[in-house]
Design a protein around this motif. Sequence first.
Motif, mmCIF file in Angstrom:
data_model
loop_
_atom_site.group_PDB
_atom_site.id
_atom_site.type_symbol
_atom_site.label_atom_id
_atom_site.label_comp_id
_atom_site.label_asym_id
_atom_site.label_seq_id
_atom_site.Cartn_x
_atom_site.Cartn_y
_atom_site.Cartn_z
ATOM 1 N N ILE A 139 58.382 56.078 5.977
ATOM 2 C CA ILE A 139 57.159 55.277 5.894
ATOM 3 C C ILE A 139 56.982 54.848 4.445
ATOM 4 O O ILE A 139 56.927 55.682 3.546
ATOM 5 N N THR A 140 56.900 53.547 4.229
ATOM 6 C CA THR A 140 56.861 53.010 2.876
ATOM 7 C C THR A 140 55.533 52.307 2.633
ATOM 8 O O THR A 140 55.186 51.344 3.324
ATOM 9 N N SER A 141 54.789 52.808 1.657
ATOM 10 C CA SER A 141 53.489 52.237 1.315
ATOM 11 C C SER A 141 53.669 51.117 0.295
ATOM 12 O O SER A 141 54.394 51.282 -0.688
ATOM 13 N N THR A 142 53.017 49.990 0.529
ATOM 14 C CA THR A 142 53.165 48.835 -0.362
ATOM 15 C C THR A 142 51.788 48.394 -0.876
ATOM 16 O O THR A 142 51.093 49.161 -1.507
ATOM 17 N N SER A 143 51.399 47.183 -0.583
ATOM 18 C CA SER A 143 50.139 46.616 -1.060
ATOM 19 C C SER A 143 49.808 45.400 -0.217
ATOM 20 O O SER A 143 50.711 44.770 0.358
ATOM 21 N N SER A 144 48.544 45.041 -0.160
ATOM 22 C CA SER A 144 48.174 43.812 0.564
ATOM 23 C C SER A 144 48.792 42.582 -0.098
ATOM 24 O O SER A 144 48.912 41.527 0.523
ATOM 25 N N GLY A 145 49.237 42.737 -1.344
ATOM 26 C CA GLY A 145 49.877 41.635 -2.044
ATOM 27 C C GLY A 145 51.204 41.205 -1.455
ATOM 28 O O GLY A 145 51.683 40.110 -1.748
ATOM 29 N N VAL A 146 51.804 42.034 -0.598
ATOM 30 C CA VAL A 146 53.065 41.624 0.025
ATOM 31 C C VAL A 146 52.822 40.612 1.138
ATOM 32 O O VAL A 146 53.737 39.902 1.559
ATOM 33 N N VAL A 147 51.591 40.569 1.646
ATOM 34 C CA VAL A 147 51.232 39.617 2.701
ATOM 35 C C VAL A 147 50.481 38.425 2.120
ATOM 36 O O VAL A 147 50.738 37.273 2.460
ATOM 37 N N SER A 148 49.546 38.721 1.227
ATOM 38 C CA SER A 148 48.746 37.689 0.570
ATOM 39 C C SER A 148 48.718 38.008 -0.918
ATOM 40 O O SER A 148 47.933 38.854 -1.358
ATOM 41 N N PRO A 149 49.614 37.380 -1.711
ATOM 42 C CA PRO A 149 49.743 37.743 -3.128
ATOM 43 C C PRO A 149 48.400 37.768 -3.859
ATOM 44 O O PRO A 149 47.565 36.881 -3.697
ATOM 45 N N ILE A 150 48.232 38.813 -4.657
ATOM 46 C CA ILE A 150 46.982 39.041 -5.376
ATOM 47 C C ILE A 150 47.092 38.441 -6.769
ATOM 48 O O ILE A 150 48.050 38.725 -7.499
ATOM 49 N N PRO A 151 46.159 37.592 -7.170
ATOM 50 C CA PRO A 151 46.213 36.998 -8.509
ATOM 51 C C PRO A 151 46.325 38.051 -9.605
ATOM 52 O O PRO A 151 45.662 39.093 -9.552
ATOM 53 N N ASN A 152 47.176 37.782 -10.559
ATOM 54 C CA ASN A 152 47.386 38.628 -11.737
ATOM 55 C C ASN A 152 48.009 39.989 -11.420
ATOM 56 O O ASN A 152 47.955 40.908 -12.218
ATOM 57 N N LEU A 153 48.616 40.097 -10.254
ATOM 58 C CA LEU A 153 49.423 41.284 -9.931
ATOM 59 C C LEU A 153 50.847 40.828 -9.626
ATOM 60 O O LEU A 153 51.438 41.190 -8.601
ATOM 61 N N GLY A 154 51.391 40.013 -10.531
ATOM 62 C CA GLY A 154 52.692 39.397 -10.304
ATOM 63 C C GLY A 154 53.827 40.380 -10.107
ATOM 64 O O GLY A 154 54.665 40.218 -9.209
ATOM 65 N N LEU A 155 53.881 41.409 -10.945
ATOM 66 C CA LEU A 155 54.948 42.403 -10.813
ATOM 67 C C LEU A 155 54.845 43.124 -9.469
ATOM 68 O O LEU A 155 55.838 43.281 -8.749
ATOM 69 N N SER A 156 53.660 43.562 -9.127
ATOM 70 C CA SER A 156 53.463 44.289 -7.880
ATOM 71 C C SER A 156 53.776 43.407 -6.668
ATOM 72 O O SER A 156 54.495 43.830 -5.753
ATOM 73 N N ASN A 157 53.231 42.193 -6.634
ATOM 74 C CA ASN A 157 53.475 41.297 -5.499
ATOM 75 C C ASN A 157 54.961 41.113 -5.252
ATOM 76 O O ASN A 157 55.441 41.154 -4.110
ATOM 77 N N THR A 158 55.696 40.884 -6.327
ATOM 78 C CA THR A 158 57.112 40.553 -6.219
ATOM 79 C C THR A 158 57.954 41.757 -5.823
ATOM 80 O O THR A 158 58.763 41.693 -4.882
ATOM 81 N N LEU A 159 57.770 42.853 -6.521
ATOM 82 C CA LEU A 159 58.628 44.020 -6.297
ATOM 83 C C LEU A 159 58.333 44.698 -4.970
ATOM 84 O O LEU A 159 59.261 45.063 -4.235
ATOM 85 N N ARG A 160 57.061 44.835 -4.639
ATOM 86 C CA ARG A 160 56.745 45.492 -3.373
ATOM 87 C C ARG A 160 57.197 44.659 -2.179
ATOM 88 O O ARG A 160 57.571 45.210 -1.132
#
Length: 261
Positions: A139-160
Amino acid sequence: MDLGITGKTALVLGGGGGIGGAVAQVLAEEGANIAIADINLQAAQKRAEVVKSVGGNALGVEWDLGDLGAIDANVALVEDALGPIGILVNNTGGPPPSPVLGQGHEVWLSYFQSMVLSVMAITDRVAPSMRSRGWGRIITSTSSGVVSPIPNLGLSNTLRASLLGWSKTLAREVAADGITCNVMVPGRISTERVQFLDRSKAEREGKTAEQASSESIASIPVGRYAEPREYASTVAFLASAQAAYITGSVVRVDGGLIPGI
């Protein structure tokens, strides 16, 4: 409901923090043995003591996910103490807020290693044992940014986001061996990480942290942040015997935050 994981050993990465700690606690309450891995040994051991205080069997392990050379020794330590790992919860820390432009190669490589490559390498290490026993949960936990990219979380959106393709591909490769692979997508969970992001947004926009938090909550249909335990309970179900037919999925726990279907 008996989740059927009594006696199973779970390795929870980032288990000393808010989400990881809650996952460790809930899995322990369901009878699993818990290895709590965290870069902060004190936090890992503190969480292990909490788990033990309610009758669970737990081990705190100091684990720097950026150090790929430590994987074999750390997994062996867990297996010697608690038995073969049947449940792997890939939960990594997040990078600092940032745009995607202007980030140096060394920054991308550093966070790729600790957030993505570490997850792949640890999974590679424990999957053969799961296969040999005909049972496993990844089970791999990510972020809502993988579905809807979050402004100013560029590293997280991309890598996750890269972990979605990896998990989906892996799910097909190991499904016949009794192993499921699923991705969790948290929305706004009430943790220190979310508080930090609220403060960072407030500083950028010249607001108070309370204003930033209130605006964020207003965008969530249920009108509040989730408690870590609510997220952890969903992880526990995916780890259960009853969830044997759920694999290759992306499961949102976001209170309706993500607007896309």
